[in-house]
Design an enzyme around this catalytic site. Sequence first.
Site, mmCIF file in Angstrom:
data_model
loop_
_atom_site.group_PDB
_atom_site.id
_atom_site.type_symbol
_atom_site.label_atom_id
_atom_site.label_comp_id
_atom_site.label_asym_id
_atom_site.label_seq_id
_atom_site.Cartn_x
_atom_site.Cartn_y
_atom_site.Cartn_z
ATOM 1 N N GLY A 26 -24.753 14.071 95.201
ATOM 2 C CA GLY A 26 -24.250 13.700 96.527
ATOM 3 C C GLY A 26 -24.198 12.190 96.710
ATOM 4 N N LYS A 30 -17.462 11.419 95.020
ATOM 5 C CA LYS A 30 -16.664 12.525 94.455
ATOM 6 C C LYS A 30 -15.345 12.710 95.204
ATOM 7 C CE LYS A 30 -19.740 15.708 95.050
ATOM 8 N NZ LYS A 30 -20.822 14.869 95.623
ATOM 9 N N THR A 32 -13.572 10.566 97.013
ATOM 10 C CA THR A 32 -12.626 9.478 96.722
ATOM 11 C C THR A 32 -11.992 9.694 95.347
ATOM 12 O OG1 THR A 32 -13.927 7.923 98.045
ATOM 13 C CG2 THR A 32 -12.392 6.970 96.458
ATOM 14 N N ASP A 54 -16.887 21.500 99.629
ATOM 15 C CA ASP A 54 -18.117 20.888 100.141
ATOM 16 C C ASP A 54 -18.175 21.120 101.656
ATOM 17 O OD1 ASP A 54 -20.198 19.296 100.931
ATOM 18 O OD2 ASP A 54 -19.577 17.538 99.787
ATOM 19 N N GLU A 224 -27.398 4.728 88.009
ATOM 20 C CA GLU A 224 -28.808 4.766 88.405
ATOM 21 C C GLU A 224 -29.479 5.942 87.712
ATOM 22 O OE1 GLU A 224 -29.236 4.846 92.648
ATOM 23 O OE2 GLU A 224 -28.124 2.975 92.936
ATOM 24 N N ASN A 251 -19.071 5.177 89.116
ATOM 25 C CA ASN A 251 -18.598 4.507 90.328
ATOM 26 C C ASN A 251 -19.595 3.428 90.779
ATOM 27 O OD1 ASN A 251 -16.819 4.064 92.432
ATOM 28 N ND2 ASN A 251 -17.528 5.783 93.663
#
Length: 355
Positions: A26, A30, A32, A54, A224, A251
């Site tokens: 989340g 996604k 975009t 979603d 990350e 991204n």
Amino acid sequence: MDMPEGTVRNVLEQESLKWVFVGGKGGVGKTTCSSILAILLASVRQSVLIISTDPAHNLSDAFQQRFTKIPTLVNGFTNLFAMEVDPKVENDELTNDEGLDSIVSDLSNAIPGVDEAMSFAEMLKLVQTMDYSVIVFDTAPTGHTLRLLQFPTALEKGLAKFMSLKNRFGGLITQASRLFGLGDEFSEDAMLGRLEGMKDVIQQVNKQFKDADMTTFVCVCIPEFLSLYETERLVQELAKFEIDAHNIIINQVLFDDEAVESKLLKARIKMQQKYIDQFYMLYDDFNITKLPLLPEEVTGVEALRRFSNNFITPYKPALTRCSIQELELRVSALKLQLKEAEEELDKLKKGKQRA
């Protein structure tokens, strides 16, 4: 061995593709990415449908246009349609026949996951009656997406449970429905036929999902640790479900070549690079597309179109393209910072001497 190209051109050039799933953790972008993929596909395909599964439904926000559960033409296009479907719809929305549906819905409520499976089957049945060249799924966060892919199993379990109930109670339901004058639509055979019909649709689509020529899954992430971990879990699960995945979009990347002066940003760049290196090491046979972190949100068709260039041509930081004038401005800024730092140092030294 040469690294695959860092773009999504391979998806655009695969003419046999019918289903494109876009998924990930989340908040990684996604919607975009799926919106831009749909826009790019619309430029090379006859007709494209993008479906949001979603419950948060950010598709309307991305295109700045209201979408519903009915396919709607996206403003500015002649062949791109969008719809928003909640996989966990209210039971009375599954179909229009109130009688049989209420019984099937009650049954499905007793079996975890079957209500979602049935509404998903209804949606797929609807989609199959329409003639779209390719369908893009903007999926819910990873856990929900994996459940969506497990729906055929949920339906199998639902049918098994229904059959066991039928065997235990014999013709009791049919006799009761006749006694109350409810007709044949409530009979065991009618309900079983309904479930079997759903199962046929989902199995047919599931077979297509496992065909690498027809289906691919694009994983979206950010550089990350948690996103890397979730992407690894997603790729493993997709392999288990035999669903093709050979594209990863990273991204919100901060590029080292940008004119960055902030210590915080420099630290973030260093941290991001560590995880980007791990992505390339783990997925050396994937097409990995890196997208820059922007100062503004990408909303509206024009903004999506502008940003789509980074999907088909690898992003190059501004510094690599900057003019002599821009470099001179940067040098001037650095000189000014140096002068301010020297003045601050002098003040500290003088203060120390007085003390």
